[in-house]
Design an enzyme around this catalytic site. Structure first.
Site, PDB file in Angstrom:
ATOM      1  N   GLY A  19       3.267  -7.207 -11.607  1.00 38.03           N
ATOM      2  CA  GLY A  19       3.420  -6.475 -10.153  1.00 38.03           C
ATOM      3  C   GLY A  19       3.664  -7.753  -9.264  1.00 38.03           C
ATOM      4  O   GLY A  19       3.445  -8.699  -9.462  1.00 38.03           O
ATOM      5  N   ASP A 135      -6.485   1.848   3.335  1.00 37.99           N
ATOM      6  CA  ASP A 135      -5.273   2.124   3.148  1.00 37.99           C
ATOM      7  C   ASP A 135      -5.207   2.957   1.755  1.00 37.99           C
ATOM      8  O   ASP A 135      -4.838   2.605   0.808  1.00 37.99           O
ATOM      9  CB  ASP A 135      -4.640   0.597   2.424  1.00 37.99           C
TER      10      ASP A 135
END
Length: 684
Positions: A19, A135
């Site tokens: 990622g 978040d």
């Protein structure tokens, strides 16, 4: 960039990149000390020399290192080596909740509640240590292959305090709370709001607020009411809808007091889904939603200083690009916001002037005459034949033609020219400059824009969906995402793109990427009772391979047929899945023996009898099945018999015969049948 086979700290062997985010890359690695796989987040090289970024990176690890919970991705280690700063964390094999929602569309009520409870437990553990996630979004929630839900990326978590939190990094706009949008005090109730949006998306398949820009979405969080989730999910129980609505109240005071209270209602919803038990906090007059004035919106922008942005893998600070006049998915600095405001004012003034011009022209208040008309009447005929050239840039061809014809000039098309300023089809160049004096009936050549010049298209094949979309948008293109099943490309990674990588296209062109859904799964079939070969053939038809077989006895399934299968009927499986079958050996056979059973001479036979013989037959006690027979002419006679199947007891039938001579010398034959019951056999 780390490469496969490299080592960190002489311990972590890099397996591959999994990622990428705005500030760091994530790698899968093998921890050779503990013999396990881990995920390593490495600060990108361009940020490693920036003290602020390094400090933020270390703070991320320190914030999350104290958290240890089954529903949180755990931090194992933090370090630096040769200018690389890294965090070692738990490696979770699975997919993000975002990908899961995209695959399923809408989640069932029970599944959504189960996921929400596990996410809530992770958040609860963080809140208990005074850490706010800030978040919460589906991209930061991982569903492992075992079905465990884990919250990751505490990259912008901050220790809660009583002071206003003026964070440098804002949460993703689709899931951000109103207080984050206005840069106000943020506490655990902000995480509750974000989790409410996540639950909304799980049950409806969409986010409640969306728009063309992050600013537009942030404003909706502040002042617009969401469409109730049952509008998109009619079967949604009232309890779940009320839970979502309570979580997403714009005023923090009207939400759940704590994540623990939310968990209590979620658990109750599983038991009594159709009960309206959620207690909503009354709305005060001062708390009612109202439309914000433009100056209030500007005030929020000025106080925040930055606008929400989205990054696919982690929340990092975006780079400001002072040479780019458009929003690229990163932060808009204050200069850009001022420029946008000024352009809006200019546009409004131009519109007002155009309307005024049309109105004046219609009413005839003013007449606009050619400047040549005001010249001295004694000007020469040559001078009166000239007109002043006008500016045509930004006009369409038809608009330019109308304007030129109006002053006695003609028009023709020249070569097309690329332009970053003018859209395709608009005039970008003209053969005569504005202000030049041109003879009437002159033909003016105009160049029409072919749109922005072509730029390189990035190659994103093999990247995960979020990373691919970010790379394409950063290069100045739009993205269209399509999905296909693939047995070769992992789920969530890009299979192909159009146009291809390293080709050229115009800015704002759409790049289509095809994302893998993983192998197309099929339902397992039932092969019970089939012969082994028939079962193998049927399974091959759905691309399932018999990897091994077992054997067992069965009273019901014939020998050579399937008794059981390791994957039950109806289970969804990937192509190439292997299965184990258990094949019947038939009924289990147990054997017994009869050892040295002695048959004595019948007591009724006279002593003077001659020709004595006996036919001895052995039978199973369960029926009339004869096991064996013998003929005896002397007594006692010993009988033995082995391999008697499935019978532990039997009986003898003995037919006796002999001859007797009486006193008169007559010979007489005698017979008799006797039975011996309950003869026990010995198990082998």
């Amino acid at each position: 960039m780390l490469k496969e086979g490299m080592y960190l700290a002489d311990r972590y062997e890099i397996v591959g990149k999994v990622g990428a985010g705005g500030m760091s890359d994530v790698y899968k690695a093998k921890d050779h000390t503990l013999g396990r796989f881990v995920a390593i987040k490495v600060l990108k090289q361009e940020f490693s020399e920036d003290v602020n970024f390094v400090t933020k990176f270390r703070t991320e690890a320190q914030s999350a290192a104290g958290l240890e919970h089954p529903n949180i991705v755990n931090i194992y280690d933090v370090g630096s080596e040769n200018g690389l700063y890294y965090i070692v964390m738990e490696y979770v094999e699975g997919i993000t909740l975002k990908t899961y929602i995209e695959k399923k569309g809408q989640l069932s009520f029970k599944e959504a509640v189960s996921i929400a409870i596990q996410v809530g437990r992770g958040i609860e553990a963080a809140h208990n240590k005074h850490i706010i996630h800030r978040d919460i979004k589906p991209q930061n929630i991982i569903i492992s292959t075992e079905g465990k839900v884990k919250v990751t990326d505490f990259g912008i978590a901050r220790v809660a305090s009583t002071n206003t939190i003026n964070s440098d990094v804002m949460g993703s706009v689709h899931y951000a709370s109103p207080e984050q949008a206005r840069n106000g005090f943020v506490d655990g109730k902000s995480d509750i709001y974000s989790l409410g949006i996540v639950m909304y998306e799980m049950v409806t398949g969409r986010v409640p607020f969306d728009g063309e820009s992050t600013v537009a979405v942030a404003i909706q969080h502040l002042q617009e009411e969401m469409v109730v989730p049952s509008a998109y999910a009619p079967e949604l129980p009232i309890s779940m809808e009320k839970i979502i609505l309570k979580c997403t109240q714009k005023s923090p005071d009207r939400r759940y007091d704590s994540i623990s209270d939310l968990l209590l209602d979620l658990k109750k919803a599983l038991i009594s889904p159709d009960e309206d038990f959620v207690v909503m906090v009354p709305l005060g007059q001062q708390e009612k939603t109202r439309v914000m004035k433009p100056e209030e919106i500007e005030s929020i922008k000025e106080q925040t200083g930055k606008v929400y942005y989205e990054e696919p893998d982690e929340e990092e600070e975006g780079e400001e690009d002072e040479e780019d006049d458009e929003e690229e998915g990163g932060l808009l600095n204050s200069k850009m916001e001022k420029a946008v405001t000024i352009m809006g004012i200019i546009a409004a003034v131009i519109i007002v002037l155009i309307i005024a011009y049309i109105a004046i022209s219609i009413t005839g208040v003013f007449k606009f005459k050619d400047k040549t008309k005001d010249k001295d009447d004694t000007q020469t005929e040559e001078a009166s034949n000239l007109v002043e050239m006008i500016d045509l840039t930004g006009m369409t061809y038809d608009e330019a033609k109308k304007e030129l014809n109006g002053i006695g000039l003609g028009i023709t098309k020249g070569d097309s020219m690329s332009s970053d300023k003018y859209e395709e089809g608009l005039v970008v160049g003209q053969s005569e400059k504005e202000g030049d004096m041109v003879e009437k009936n002159t033909t003016i050549t105009v160049n029409l824009s072919s749109g922005a010049g072509e730029i390189d298209v990035p190659s994103v094949v093999g990247l995960d969906k979020d990373a691919a979309e970010s790379a394409i948008k950063a290069a100045g293109f739009k993205v269209k995402t399509e999905y296909e099943y693939s047995s070769d490309v992992p789920a969530g990674d890009v299979i192909s793109q159009t146009p291809g990588g390293d080709s050229k296209a115009k800015k704002d062109d759409t790049i289509t990427i095809v994302v893998s859904r993983g192998p197309q799964q099929q339902k397992m079939i039932n092969v019970l009772g089939l012969t082994e070969q028939a079962a193998r053939d049927a399974l091959a038809g759905i691309n399932v391979t018999v990897s091994s077989t077992n054997s067992d006895y069965s009273d019901d399934v014939p020998e050579g047929c399937v008794i059981s299968q390791s994957i039950s009927e109806g289970t969804f499986v990937n192509p190439g899945t292997t299965i184990t079958l258990t094949i019947s050996l038939g009924k289990k056979v147990e054997t017994y023996s009869l050892n040295n059973y002695t048959i004595e001479k019948l007591s009724e036979i006279p002593e003077n009898a001659t020709g004595i013989s006996a036919t001895i037959a052995l039978y199973k006690s369960e029926g009339e099945d004869r096991i064996n027979s013998w003929t005896a002419t002397y007594f006692p006679f010993s009988v033995s018999q082995g391999n008697i199947e499935n019978c532990s007891e039997g009986y003898f039938v003995i037919d006796w015969s002999w001859t007797v001579t009486d006193e008169s010398g007559n010979v007489k034959n005698e017979t008799k049948q006797t039975t011996i019951e309950g003869v026990k056999f010995t198990k082998n």
